[in-house]
Design an enzyme around this catalytic site. Structure first.
Site, PDB file in Angstrom:
ATOM      1  CB  CYS A   2      -0.873   0.039   1.232  1.00 57.15           C
ATOM      2  SG  CYS A   2      -1.867  -1.405   1.490  1.00 57.15           S
ATOM      3  NE  ARG A  27       5.042   1.419  -1.132  1.00 57.32           N
ATOM      4  CZ  ARG A  27       5.906   1.464  -0.141  1.00 57.32           C
ATOM      5  NH1 ARG A  27       7.039   2.096  -0.296  1.00 57.32           N
ATOM      6  NH2 ARG A  27       5.644   0.886   1.007  1.00 57.32           N
ATOM      7  CD1 TRP A  74      -0.352  -5.819  -3.161  1.00 59.32           C
ATOM      8  CD2 TRP A  74      -0.367  -6.586  -1.068  1.00 59.32           C
ATOM      9  NE1 TRP A  74       0.164  -7.085  -3.180  1.00 59.32           N
ATOM     10  CE2 TRP A  74       0.165  -7.582  -1.911  1.00 59.32           C
ATOM     11  CE3 TRP A  74      -0.475  -6.856   0.299  1.00 59.32           C
ATOM     12  CZ2 TRP A  74       0.597  -8.823  -1.435  1.00 59.32           C
ATOM     13  CZ3 TRP A  74      -0.050  -8.085   0.776  1.00 59.32           C
ATOM     14  CH2 TRP A  74       0.480  -9.053  -0.093  1.00 59.32           C
ATOM     15  CG  ASN A 100       0.121   2.077   3.674  1.00 57.37           C
ATOM     16  OD1 ASN A 100      -0.929   2.180   3.047  1.00 57.37           O
ATOM     17  ND2 ASN A 100       1.257   2.608   3.276  1.00 57.37           N
ATOM     18  N   GLY A 101      -0.975  -1.302   6.538  1.00 54.17           N
ATOM     19  CA  GLY A 101      -0.758  -2.146   7.715  1.00 54.17           C
ATOM     20  C   GLY A 101      -1.998  -2.945   8.056  1.00 54.17           C
ATOM     21  CD  GLU A 481      17.317 -13.645  -6.418  1.00 53.19           C
ATOM     22  OE1 GLU A 481      16.660 -14.127  -5.483  1.00 53.19           O
ATOM     23  OE2 GLU A 481      17.042 -12.546  -6.925  1.00 53.19           O
ATOM     24  CE  LYS A 485      14.205 -11.648  -8.928  1.00 53.31           C
ATOM     25  NZ  LYS A 485      14.832 -11.463  -7.675  1.00 53.31           N
ATOM     26  CD  GLU A 488      10.391 -12.111  -7.886  1.00 53.27           C
ATOM     27  OE1 GLU A 488       9.741 -11.840  -6.877  1.00 53.27           O
ATOM     28  OE2 GLU A 488      11.613 -11.887  -7.967  1.00 53.27           O
ATOM     29  CG  HIS A 504      18.653 -37.309  -2.326  1.00 51.55           C
ATOM     30  ND1 HIS A 504      18.996 -38.568  -1.878  1.00 51.55           N
ATOM     31  CD2 HIS A 504      19.817 -36.651  -2.554  1.00 51.55           C
ATOM     32  CE1 HIS A 504      20.315 -38.653  -1.808  1.00 51.55           C
ATOM     33  NE2 HIS A 504      20.835 -37.503  -2.215  1.00 51.55           N
ATOM     34  CE  LYS A 603      11.779  -3.113  -5.035  1.00 55.99           C
ATOM     35  NZ  LYS A 603      12.516  -4.270  -5.565  1.00 55.99           N
TER      36      LYS A 603
END
Ligand code: F6R
Length: 608
Positions: A2, A27, A74, A100-101, A481, A485, A488, A504, A603
């Protein structure tokens, strides 16, 4: 996540709020809205979807008025509908709130308010907060907000305006970033400096538990109990050009291509070539103190957690100190063994990630010394740790972290040099590492100059539905990583694994439709990874390899190879990750995905 922006001044608020919200788009959000005081009353306009949808709503009926608040949401409580979008109003319809929160006791407060006759229309905790502020209002918005917040558990960054006080904006924070912007005869609040940077670079960072009251004649900062607080005004060093795309199709691509410079910037001023060591004065640690630590815990989330894993390899290998890497979200709720001889390092690009911040606080509570490896100057983590190192990588706008990752690894290498030289590392080894670090920007540039080769690889594999990334040693975190990438931004299911672990379980997945990306530079485990490659080939998997220049063996084994220049084993991740970032980017573009704002992602993750 947010975004908040607010304005009090002589100019029309709506246009400034919309401009600020656009700067916060990166964001991640799913709905937006503004509220403006127009002299007669409060006008609220909100809309689900992208800001362009809100702009359409506003066309021809933009509210006039010079005090206002704007928000990108968000979703946490309730789906991303127009009704759930912020601002929310209180029972009287006169007070508007953006938030926000998460208000953790929202259900309990909602029940009490409903019993008193309040009617709420959304599913959100924010509407509950708006009604609570309305319930507390007895002629002073400032006091009503303070009283309401004393009842609230959880995290918030809020901005509030009221029709009854048309020249006042009240904002407050606890666990969610908020700053005040001080312009020429005008004031702003924002959750992120980029929202207001076009108008002022002078900011006051609010700390948890603080409120700021903006009026046409000035501002004051206080706590919830009404004690006034004097806060310094800070100057932001970067400018708007730094947060714009500069000719690149996407922020992510721009940020990938910035890496020769950002790596240079992270290194700048820290290398002590003669001593084979580093100078990181921000750590605030004397040599004797460093020698006292018997253990390091590195805590982080997501991409930052991957760089932490690389830090573990470097610190254990070169400084011979035991290192544990912990997901911040797990660390904070365990009963971690941490004491005053433990050094806890938090890594965070944004410096605002809720779990990492909470983990740092938990470590401090237990007496550990804390360090931050942070990009955003003045962020909450940067301000709360005992010391640390800034990345100086500049604002990272693309949701998928790229340049922050390489700079985090560089920062950890700098910490390793200092710790290593006090423990186990010879001056000659130190100097060798420094030479290798200094060569990295040009080596990254060499890779970027061949980006078209990676684009060709993406052209070959973009239709895949799955991918496996395998690496060993310090390139195992790079496999994680690289897979992160890809998933996402292109929504292809991808997994990273230590190459030998494949046998395994994941080996069962391998067939001719499964691209397997091997991160296989010429290092101490090269021979081992070649064997793993043979195993994949034997089962028909399509091998793609990131190998060292001139590695003919791997070139023969792999269906496609991209090569990187040689460096020290422990620094290879800084080079091997670059083609993987480019690969994800080109695949995502080819699949028509929104690279800079992937679905569901934010973000900076300022909620748990
Ligand atoms: C992935 C990504 C996230 C972040 C994570 C931590 O590309 O960006 O996984 O790395 O949310 O964020 P920071 O580093 O801001 O604490």
């Amino acid at each position: 996540m947010c975004g908040i922006v607010g304005y009090v001044g002589p100019r029309q608020a709506a246009a400034l709020l919309m401009e600020g919200l656009k700067r916060l788009e990166y964001r991640g959000y799913d709905s937006s809205g503004i509220a403006v005081l127009n002299g007669q009353g409060l006008v609220v306009v909100k809309q689900s979807g992208k800001l362009s949808a809100l702009e359409q709503q506003l066309t021809g009926r933009t509210p006039t008025g010079t005090v206002g608040i704007g928000h990108t949401r968000w979703a946490t409580h309730g789906p991303p509908t127009t009704t759930n979008a912020h601002p929310h109003t209180d029972q009287s319809g006169k007070i508007a709130v953006i938030h926000n929160g998460i208000v953790e006791n929202a259900s309990a407060i909602r029940r009490v308010l409903e019993q008193r006759g309040h009617v709420m229309v959304s599913d959100t905790d924010t509407e509950v907060l708006a009604h609570l502020i309305g319930e507390c209002y007895r002629g002073s918005l400032e006091e009503a907000v303070a009283e309401a917040l004393r009842e609230v558990d959880g995290a918030y960054g809020i901005a509030v305006i009221s029709e009854d006080e048309p020249d006042v904006l009240v904002a407050a924070r606890k666990g969610s970033p908020l700053l005040l912007g001080v312009g020429e005869g005008e004031l702003f609040v924002a959750s992120d400096a980029s929202a207001i940077l076009a108008h002022t670079r002078s900011v006051v960072y609010l700390d948890d538990g603080e409120m700021v009251v903006l009026t046409r004649s000035g501002y004051h900062v206080r706590d919830l109990a009404a004690t006034r607080i004097e806060k310094p005004i800070n100057q932001i060093e970067w400018d708007l050009a730094t947060v714009e795309r500069g000719g690149y199709a996407h922020f992510m691509l721009k940020e990938i291509f910035e890496q020769p410079d950002t790596v240079r910037d992270t290194l700048r001023g820290h290398l002590l070539e003669d001593e084979g060591s580093s100078r990181v004065s921000g750590l605030n640690l004397a040599d004797d103190e460093i020698k006292q630590f018997n253990r390091i815990v590195i805590t982080a989330c997501g991409t930052s957690w991957h760089s932490a894993l690389i830090g573990e390899y470097m610190l254990e290998e070169l400084a011979r100190i035991p290192v544990d890497v912990e997901y911040a979200s797990e660390f904070r709720y365990r009963n971690p063994v941490v004491d005053e001889r433990t050094l806890v390092i938090g890594i965070s690009q944004s410096g605002e990630t809720a779990d990492t911040l909470a983990a740092i606080r938990e470590a401090k509570r237990r007496g550990a010394r804390t360090l931050g490896v942070v990009n955003v100057v003045g962020s909450t983590i940067a301000r709360e740790v005992d010391g640390g190192i800034y990345l100086h990588a500049g604002p990272e706008v693309g949701v998928a972290s790229t340049k922050a990752f390489t700079s985090q690894v560089i920062a950890l290498a700098l910490i390793t040099l200092r710790f290593g030289r006090l423990r186990n590392l010879s001056i000659l080894q130190g100097r060798q590492i420094i030479q290798a670090l200094k060569a990295l920007p040009e080596q990254i540039q060499d890779i970027l100059d061949r980006a078209h080769q990676v684009e060709a690889l993406a052209e070959r594999y973009w239709r895949s539905n799955n991918a496996l990334y395998l690496g060993r040693g310090v390139n195992f975190p790079v496999a994680l990583e690289g897979a992160l990438k890809l998933k996402e931004i292109s929504y292809i299911h991808a997994e990273g694994y230590p190459a030998a672990e494949m046998k395994h379980g994941p080996i069962a997945l391998i067939d001719e439709n499964m691209p397997v990306m091997f991160i296989a530079p010429k290092d101490a485990v090269h021979g081992k990874i070649v064997s793993n490659m043979e195993e994949v080939r034997a089962r028909g998997g399509q091998v793609i390899a990131i190998a060292s220049d001139g590695d003919d063996l791997i070139n023969r084994l792999a269906a496609s190879t991209f090569t990187i220049p040689e460096t020290l084993d422990l620094l290879t991740p800084i080079l091997t990750i670059i083609p993987l970032q480019l690969f994800s980017y080109y695949v995502a573009v080819r699949r028509g995905c929104n690279v800079d704002q992937p679905r569901n992602l934010a973000k900076s993750v300022t909620v748990e």
